[in-house]
Design a protein around this motif. Structure first.
Motif, PDB file in Angstrom:
ATOM      1  N   ALA A 202       0.860  -1.180   0.000  1.00 30.37           N
ATOM      2  CA  ALA A 202       0.000   0.000   0.000  1.00 30.37           C
ATOM      3  C   ALA A 202       0.895   1.228   0.000  1.00 30.37           C
ATOM      4  N   PHE A 203       0.388   2.372  -0.459  1.00 32.84           N
ATOM      5  CA  PHE A 203       1.181   3.593  -0.456  1.00 32.84           C
ATOM      6  C   PHE A 203       1.434   4.084   0.970  1.00 32.84           C
ATOM      7  N   SER A 204       0.451   3.865   1.836  1.00 35.17           N
ATOM      8  CA  SER A 204       0.558   4.368   3.202  1.00 35.17           C
ATOM      9  C   SER A 204      -0.336   3.538   4.115  1.00 35.17           C
ATOM     10  N   PRO A 205       0.052   3.347   5.387  1.00 32.49           N
ATOM     11  CA  PRO A 205      -0.853   2.666   6.319  1.00 32.49           C
ATOM     12  C   PRO A 205      -2.088   3.497   6.642  1.00 32.49           C
ATOM     13  N   ASP A 206      -1.996   4.815   6.405  1.00 36.45           N
ATOM     14  CA  ASP A 206      -3.174   5.675   6.569  1.00 36.45           C
ATOM     15  C   ASP A 206      -4.059   5.539   5.331  1.00 36.45           C
ATOM     16  N   LYS A 207      -5.283   5.083   5.559  1.00 43.16           N
ATOM     17  CA  LYS A 207      -6.142   4.733   4.423  1.00 43.16           C
ATOM     18  C   LYS A 207      -6.415   5.923   3.512  1.00 43.16           C
ATOM     19  N   ARG A 208      -6.671   7.065   4.081  1.00 43.45           N
ATOM     20  CA  ARG A 208      -7.024   8.211   3.253  1.00 43.45           C
ATOM     21  C   ARG A 208      -5.831   8.660   2.399  1.00 43.45           C
ATOM     22  N   THR A 209      -4.650   8.630   2.992  1.00 43.97           N
ATOM     23  CA  THR A 209      -3.455   8.965   2.223  1.00 43.97           C
ATOM     24  C   THR A 209      -3.217   7.942   1.120  1.00 43.97           C
ATOM     25  N   ASP A 210      -3.404   6.689   1.431  1.00 43.38           N
ATOM     26  CA  ASP A 210      -3.226   5.626   0.442  1.00 43.38           C
ATOM     27  C   ASP A 210      -4.153   5.826  -0.743  1.00 43.38           C
ATOM     28  N   LEU A 211      -5.433   6.083  -0.472  1.00 47.82           N
ATOM     29  CA  LEU A 211      -6.398   6.252  -1.557  1.00 47.82           C
ATOM     30  C   LEU A 211      -6.084   7.495  -2.384  1.00 47.82           C
ATOM     31  N   ALA A 212      -5.669   8.567  -1.718  1.00 47.15           N
ATOM     32  CA  ALA A 212      -5.358   9.797  -2.446  1.00 47.15           C
ATOM     33  C   ALA A 212      -4.195   9.592  -3.407  1.00 47.15           C
ATOM     34  N   GLN A 213      -3.195   8.833  -2.995  1.00 49.15           N
ATOM     35  CA  GLN A 213      -2.056   8.616  -3.882  1.00 49.15           C
ATOM     36  C   GLN A 213      -2.426   7.701  -5.045  1.00 49.15           C
ATOM     37  N   ARG A 214      -3.352   6.778  -4.835  1.00 46.05           N
ATOM     38  CA  ARG A 214      -3.847   5.974  -5.965  1.00 46.05           C
ATOM     39  C   ARG A 214      -4.538   6.873  -6.989  1.00 46.05           C
ATOM     40  N   VAL A 215      -5.382   7.761  -6.488  1.00 46.69           N
ATOM     41  CA  VAL A 215      -6.109   8.674  -7.367  1.00 46.69           C
ATOM     42  C   VAL A 215      -5.146   9.571  -8.143  1.00 46.69           C
ATOM     43  N   ALA A 216      -4.073   9.999  -7.493  1.00 46.09           N
ATOM     44  CA  ALA A 216      -3.137  10.916  -8.139  1.00 46.09           C
ATOM     45  C   ALA A 216      -2.509  10.312  -9.395  1.00 46.09           C
ATOM     46  N   LEU A 217      -2.401   9.001  -9.449  1.00 51.55           N
ATOM     47  CA  LEU A 217      -1.814   8.348 -10.625  1.00 51.55           C
ATOM     48  C   LEU A 217      -2.654   8.546 -11.879  1.00 51.55           C
ATOM     49  N   ALA A 218      -3.923   8.912 -11.717  1.00 51.36           N
ATOM     50  CA  ALA A 218      -4.804   9.050 -12.878  1.00 51.36           C
ATOM     51  C   ALA A 218      -4.612  10.360 -13.622  1.00 51.36           C
ATOM     52  N   GLU A 219      -3.894  11.305 -13.025  1.00 53.13           N
ATOM     53  CA  GLU A 219      -3.724  12.599 -13.671  1.00 53.13           C
ATOM     54  C   GLU A 219      -3.072  12.433 -15.051  1.00 53.13           C
ATOM     55  N   GLY A 220      -3.734  12.966 -16.080  1.00 52.31           N
ATOM     56  CA  GLY A 220      -3.219  12.906 -17.440  1.00 52.31           C
ATOM     57  C   GLY A 220      -3.464  11.595 -18.158  1.00 52.31           C
ATOM     58  N   LYS A 221      -4.111  10.636 -17.493  1.00 54.98           N
ATOM     59  CA  LYS A 221      -4.398   9.353 -18.126  1.00 54.98           C
ATOM     60  C   LYS A 221      -5.820   9.356 -18.706  1.00 54.98           C
ATOM     61  N   ASP A 222      -6.201   8.246 -19.293  1.00 54.56           N
ATOM     62  CA  ASP A 222      -7.528   8.179 -19.922  1.00 54.56           C
ATOM     63  C   ASP A 222      -8.615   7.659 -18.988  1.00 54.56           C
ATOM     64  N   LEU A 223      -8.271   6.691 -18.151  1.00 55.52           N
ATOM     65  CA  LEU A 223      -9.275   6.048 -17.302  1.00 55.52           C
ATOM     66  C   LEU A 223      -8.670   5.626 -15.972  1.00 55.52           C
ATOM     67  N   PHE A 224      -9.551   5.440 -14.979  1.00 52.66           N
ATOM     68  CA  PHE A 224      -9.169   4.855 -13.704  1.00 52.66           C
ATOM     69  C   PHE A 224     -10.184   3.764 -13.388  1.00 52.66           C
ATOM     70  N   VAL A 225      -9.691   2.520 -13.164  1.00 48.39           N
ATOM     71  CA  VAL A 225     -10.567   1.382 -12.890  1.00 48.39           C
ATOM     72  C   VAL A 225     -10.102   0.718 -11.602  1.00 48.39           C
ATOM     73  N   SER A 226     -10.957   0.737 -10.587  1.00 49.46           N
ATOM     74  CA  SER A 226     -10.632   0.141  -9.290  1.00 49.46           C
ATOM     75  C   SER A 226     -11.360  -1.191  -9.161  1.00 49.46           C
ATOM     76  N   ILE A 227     -10.633  -2.217  -8.735  1.00 45.42           N
ATOM     77  CA  ILE A 227     -11.170  -3.579  -8.697  1.00 45.42           C
ATOM     78  C   ILE A 227     -11.300  -4.041  -7.254  1.00 45.42           C
ATOM     79  N   HIS A 228     -12.508  -4.491  -6.893  1.00 43.75           N
ATOM     80  CA  HIS A 228     -12.812  -4.900  -5.522  1.00 43.75           C
ATOM     81  C   HIS A 228     -13.678  -6.153  -5.528  1.00 43.75           C
ATOM     82  N   ALA A 229     -13.748  -6.786  -4.375  1.00 44.05           N
ATOM     83  CA  ALA A 229     -14.729  -7.841  -4.115  1.00 44.05           C
ATOM     84  C   ALA A 229     -15.566  -7.396  -2.927  1.00 44.05           C
ATOM     85  N   ASN A 230     -16.781  -7.915  -2.845  1.00 38.33           N
ATOM     86  CA  ASN A 230     -17.763  -7.397  -1.912  1.00 38.33           C
ATOM     87  C   ASN A 230     -17.968  -8.325  -0.727  1.00 38.33           C
ATOM     88  N   ALA A 231     -18.787  -7.860   0.214  1.00 42.21           N
ATOM     89  CA  ALA A 231     -19.232  -8.667   1.348  1.00 42.21           C
ATOM     90  C   ALA A 231     -20.585  -8.144   1.785  1.00 42.21           C
TER      91      ALA A 231
END
Length: 408
Positions: A202-231
């Motif tokens: 993970a980018f960071s043990p802090d969840k909000r920081t981790d998610l923000a850095q994932r989002v930052a990778l999308a800058e200038g790209k065409d798409l962002f696709v996040s893959i999850h499983a449910n419960a």
């Protein structure tokens, strides 16, 4: 004269009496993740089974039943109808999760527990899907790209200290397995793929920081696709299964249900537009909502957003346009994933998940099944099924890029 006529009416009476003996009503069993229907039949009985979408019809030639409507109220079986059509008995099983030639039910024939008859056993569950090996990924050639190379961020949800949902396998594990397969499919089609993680990190043990850095990778790209499983909550775990895809909308909107796309490739000019069939058969209720711990930070105490990690929206694309394109991308991905797996259609839905709210490009979050379901949780350990999910996600992305994505 009576002696001449007696044998015929008596023979007819005996035949009618034998035919008129009704079959016993089906026996219903509630099993973990599926409903079981058992029909006790004579040894010589034959039957025909037809999946009808919202129902499964069983036709029994030369048999009789007592007509009637019976309610069951199980997640997999709402009830059943018995009908008599001349010399044919008909059993109609009402299946809320749906049945197709590839999914929704399994059958077997067993010897009777007593006597010389037979038992027709029908198991019903939306988690009975297509887990057969997938043929090689079809060649995909972009026609409208004009030589440009598309760039997609593929986010394997969770990772590192955050396992996500737990079941027969940890969510972070299956998310990564599917994300890596999606990358391979997209790269083979000539798409640049940026992974948010390639291992259990993970980018960071802090969840909000981790998610923000994932989002930052999308800058200038065409798409962002996040893959999850449910419960699902324990009270719903046996009944909730299937696929759903989320996009961000500032307001909660009604879900829609694109039709499954054909598994075989179609020319780009003939590619299915899943938005043309938004109101397909309704899937099971989502009252209470799914649980995917870590798909977003806590909404009760969101805390500060790390400003250094969140890109500003690109001036070329307004938030409304991004929402519209995300919705179209979600429909494409769900449509092709349904076609590849024959899984339950839980629809395209709007949500306020962090990773699809703060991206500067069209973004979706794929929930590829419920780890909490007794059967679907096992499906998500099956490499053939993971291939099919990955194929559907990748194919939906490619069809969107070819047919729907605006050129810069």
């Amino acid at each position: 004269m009576s002696r001449l006529l007696l044998p015929l009416p008596m023979a007819a009476l005996l035949s009618t009496s034998a035919l008129a003996q009704s079959l016993p009503p089906p026996r219903i069993g509630d099993q973990p993740g599926f409903a079981r229907v058992v029909l006790d039949l004579p040894k010589e009985a034959t039957y025909q089974i037809e999946p009808l979408g919202a129902a499964l019809r069983v036709t029994l030639p030369n048999q009789t039943v007592t007509p009637g409507l019976h309610f069951v109220s199980l997640p997999e079986l709402a009830g059943y109808v018995l009908e008599q059509h001349e010399d044919q008995a008909v059993l109609i099983l009402l299946t809320p999760q749906g049945v197709t030639p590839r999914s929704g039910y399994k059958t077997m024939t067993l010897a009777a527990l007593q006597g010389e008859g037979q038992r027709l056993v029908i198991d019903l569950s939306g988690a009975f899907v297509d887990t057969s090996p997938l043929l090689s990924f079809p060649e995909f050639r972009f026609v409208k790209s004009g030589g440009r190379r598309f760039s997609v961020v593929v986010d394997a949800g969770h990772g590192g200290p955050d396992p996500g949902a737990l079941g027969p396998v940890a969510e972070k594990v299956v998310n990564l397995e599917v994300a890596l397969r999606v990358r391979r499919f997209l790269q083979n089609a000539g798409v640049e793929v940026i992974m948010t993680r390639e291992s259990d990190t993970a980018f960071s043990p802090d969840k909000r920081t981790d998610l923000a850095q994932r989002v930052a990778l999308a800058e200038g790209k065409d798409l962002f696709v996040s893959i999850h499983a449910n419960a699902a909550v324990p009270a719903r775990a046996d009944g909730w299964c299937g696929l759903e895809v989320y996009y961000h909308s500032p307001e909660t909107t009604r879900p829609f249900f694109p039709s499954p796309a054909p598994l075989l490739p179609t020319p780009p000019s003939l590619a299915l537009n899943p938005l043309e069939a938004l109101e397909a058969a309704q899937p099971p209720s989502m009252q209470g909502g799914p649980l995917d711990p870590g798909a977003q930070p806590s909404l009760e105490d969101p805390g500060p957003i790390p400003p250094q990690s969140l890109p500003a929206p690109t001036p070329q694309m307004t938030s409304l346009r991004r929402m519209e394109l995300s919705r179209t991308l979600a429909a494409r991905v769900l449509s092709y994933t349904l076609g590849a797996t024959a899984a339950v259609n839980r629809g395209v839905r709007s949500a306020d998940f962090f990773v699809i709210r703060y991206t500067s490009v069209p973004a979706i979050l794929v929930e590829m099944g419920y780890l909490s379901h007794p059967i679907e949780g096992q499906n998500l350990r099956n490499p053939h099924y993971l291939d099919r999910i990955s194929y559907g996600i990748a194919r939906g992305i490619l069809e969107y890029l070819e047919n729907d994505h605006p050129f810069k």
